[in-house]
Design an enzyme around this catalytic site. Structure first.
Site, PDB file in Angstrom:
ATOM      1  N   HIS A  60       0.793  -1.283  -0.066  1.00 32.87           N
ATOM      2  CA  HIS A  60       0.018   0.044  -0.158  1.00 32.87           C
ATOM      3  C   HIS A  60       0.782   1.252   0.109  1.00 32.87           C
ATOM      4  O   HIS A  60       0.516   2.263  -0.510  1.00 32.87           O
ATOM      5  CB  HIS A  60      -0.819   0.042   1.462  1.00 32.87           C
ATOM      6  CG  HIS A  60      -2.016  -1.132   1.199  1.00 32.87           C
ATOM      7  ND1 HIS A  60      -2.519  -1.480   2.443  1.00 32.87           N
ATOM      8  CD2 HIS A  60      -2.194  -1.820   0.294  1.00 32.87           C
ATOM      9  CE1 HIS A  60      -3.336  -2.431   2.001  1.00 32.87           C
ATOM     10  NE2 HIS A  60      -3.263  -2.868   0.732  1.00 32.87           N
ATOM     11  N   TYR A  69      -3.233  -9.265   5.141  1.00 35.45           N
ATOM     12  CA  TYR A  69      -3.104  -8.873   3.997  1.00 35.45           C
ATOM     13  C   TYR A  69      -1.893  -8.494   3.571  1.00 35.45           C
ATOM     14  O   TYR A  69      -1.551  -7.923   2.457  1.00 35.45           O
ATOM     15  CB  TYR A  69      -4.368  -7.893   3.574  1.00 35.45           C
ATOM     16  CG  TYR A  69      -5.521  -8.588   3.089  1.00 35.45           C
ATOM     17  CD1 TYR A  69      -5.709  -9.096   1.656  1.00 35.45           C
ATOM     18  CD2 TYR A  69      -6.699  -8.438   3.684  1.00 35.45           C
ATOM     19  CE1 TYR A  69      -6.937  -9.568   1.347  1.00 35.45           C
ATOM     20  CE2 TYR A  69      -7.868  -9.103   3.324  1.00 35.45           C
ATOM     21  CZ  TYR A  69      -8.066  -9.473   2.089  1.00 35.45           C
ATOM     22  OH  TYR A  69      -9.182 -10.211   1.659  1.00 35.45           O
ATOM     23  N   HIS A  70      -1.113  -8.078   4.682  1.00 34.32           N
ATOM     24  CA  HIS A  70       0.332  -7.588   4.670  1.00 34.32           C
ATOM     25  C   HIS A  70       0.463  -6.147   3.844  1.00 34.32           C
ATOM     26  O   HIS A  70       1.258  -6.172   2.909  1.00 34.32           O
ATOM     27  CB  HIS A  70       1.347  -8.508   3.994  1.00 34.32           C
ATOM     28  CG  HIS A  70       0.952 -10.075   4.864  1.00 34.32           C
ATOM     29  ND1 HIS A  70       1.524 -10.527   5.792  1.00 34.32           N
ATOM     30  CD2 HIS A  70       0.215 -10.948   4.163  1.00 34.32           C
ATOM     31  CE1 HIS A  70       1.247 -11.609   6.087  1.00 34.32           C
ATOM     32  NE2 HIS A  70       0.480 -12.167   5.364  1.00 34.32           N
ATOM     33  N   CYS A  71      -0.609  -5.541   4.109  1.00 32.26           N
ATOM     34  CA  CYS A  71      -0.521  -4.133   3.294  1.00 32.26           C
ATOM     35  C   CYS A  71      -0.335  -4.439   1.872  1.00 32.26           C
ATOM     36  O   CYS A  71       0.127  -3.336   1.006  1.00 32.26           O
ATOM     37  CB  CYS A  71       0.731  -3.223   3.779  1.00 32.26           C
ATOM     38  SG  CYS A  71       0.610  -2.768   5.458  1.00 32.26           S
ATOM     39  N   ALA A  72      -1.108  -5.732   1.337  1.00 31.56           N
ATOM     40  CA  ALA A  72      -1.026  -5.833  -0.103  1.00 31.56           C
ATOM     41  C   ALA A  72      -2.336  -6.227  -0.661  1.00 31.56           C
ATOM     42  O   ALA A  72      -2.661  -7.182  -1.332  1.00 31.56           O
ATOM     43  CB  ALA A  72       0.115  -6.703  -0.643  1.00 31.56           C
TER      44      ALA A  72
END
Ligand code: PMP
Length: 385
Positions: free
Chosen positions: A108, A340-343
């Protein structure tokens, strides 16, 4: 690798969340401590000895970072981290006049600042394995793009090679921007080996044994004339009059206010430590990653989503939510990350959804992987699946 270099490892935890942040070696902790105990002073201002010495250490830190990625010191700007570097760069390069493309599986931090600030934003689509589609597929970094903002190493899929792929032969005016937050810990980066196009790149100190709150924004000299400051204040000006002012030379021009002096000095120490062992670290990590991929994939119901044998290993387990996997491992004193691991855009686009991620560092051991696999083998039974 001497595990005794890392005091936090002595607490007995199995730490497999190194893509989030790494533990710190003693030398870095002591260097920061020494600075605050004996050397603390503000830089570029004082004429007294302490300030002169602190300034010299800060300048030396910049040189150490520059040497690490084969850049020039004036191409290194200290930031508070990757996110800060990307946000600043969007303003410095005046993204509101630019068409920007970024990989859909990116973090992100490398999507939202561009989405928010660019004149036009395009996603570079991805294959199932997380690699971006190059010229043989549906996307070419062509003359209509001003900036290709790519991830050099995915925090979910590992090394997707997107950045190394040739994206057509764009005109030299197309700027490549590299999110190197993960790459910095797993790849040798030499900015001089990049293609003819100008390059800018951001990374965080805390992912390579340095402190939090310090990061690096490298910007090739080739585009210095296109940049303007993102922030204004002390230290970035030379002469200030009632109605106008003269900017200080680069890089001071882009570091308004008192910087994170101890952070930069700590990062330089981390880089010296990392560089001294880099080959040994990469060799160990590679073997460990291949081993982890192999024995993890033998667990019933476990599916690894990364295809390359990298130290970032994301997976799903049939019928068990990733958060439950992470929680179950936490009970056994094993630290991993889930979600979501910032993705989120990429994981949803690929229809994968949330995943559990093991991310390795050079201090991890084969025994730690064995223990993790042993625990994971029982998860479906214990969760009554
Ligand atoms: N990009 C990637 C690929 C990352 O993995 C991260 C950190 N998870 C970031 C950007 C942001 O780094 P920071 O939080 O240190 O700014």
């Amino acid at each position: 690798m001497n595990r005794n270099d890392f005091p936090q490892l002595q607490d007995g935890v199995i730490y497999l969340d190194n893509a989030a942040t790494t533990f710190k070696p003693k030398c870095v902790i002591e260097r920061i401590n020494d600075f605050y105990v004996h050397e603390n002073a503000n830089i570029y201002r004082g004429l007294y000895d302490l300030s002169v010495k602190a300034t010299a250490q800060y300048d030396e830190a910049r040189q150490t970072v520059a040497k690490f990625i084969n850049a020039e010191p004036e191409e290194i700007i200290f930031t508070s981290g990757t996110t800060d570097g990307i946000n600043k760069f969007t303003q410095m390069i005046n993204a509101k006049d630019k068409i920007v493309a970024s990989d859909i599986t990116g973090h992100h931090s490398n999507l939202l600042p561009w989405r928010k600030n660019a004149k036009e934003f395009k996603y570079i689509p991805s294959r199932k394995d997380g690699s971006s589609m190059g010229p043989d597929n549906s996307f070419v970094v062509n003359d209509f793009i001003d900036i290709a903002a790519m991830s050099m190493y995915s925090n979910v899929f590992g090394n997707t090679k997107s950045f190394d792929d040739a994206y057509g032969r764009p005109e030299p005016r197309v700027i490549f921007f590299a999110d190197a937050a993960q790459a910095i810990a797993h790849k040798k980066i030499d900015v001089k080996t990049f293609r003819d196009n100008p390059l800018a790149l951001a990374f965080s100190g805390h992912k390579i044994f340095g402190p939090t709150g310090i990061g690096v924004l490298y910007i090739s000299k080739k585009i210095h004339d296109q940049l303007s400051p993102a922030q204004f204040g002390g230290e970035m000006v030379e002469d200030v009059r009632e109605q106008d002012f003269d900017l200080a030379p680069i890089p001071q021009r882009f570091e308004a206010g008192t910087p994170n002096i101890a952070g930069a000095i700590g990062l330089a120490e981390a880089i010296r430590y990392f560089s001294a062992h880099q080959n040994e670290f990469f060799t160990h990590e590679k073997k460990l990653a291949a081993y982890a991929h192999r024995i993890l994939s033998e667990i019933e119901g476990l599916k690894i989503i990364s295809v390359t044998y990298d130290p970032i290993i994301s997976f799903t387990i049939d019928s068990v939510h990733p958060h439950d996997v992470a929680q179950y491992l936490a009970v056994h004193n094993i630290c991993v990350r889930a979600g979501y691991h910032c993705a989120q855009v990429g994981l949803d686009y690929l229809g994968i959804g949330p995943v559990t991620r093991i991310s390795l560092a050079p201090y991890n051991t084969f025994e730690e992987i064995d223990k993790t696999v042993e625990v994971l083998k029982n998860i479906r039974k214990d969760m009554y699946v």
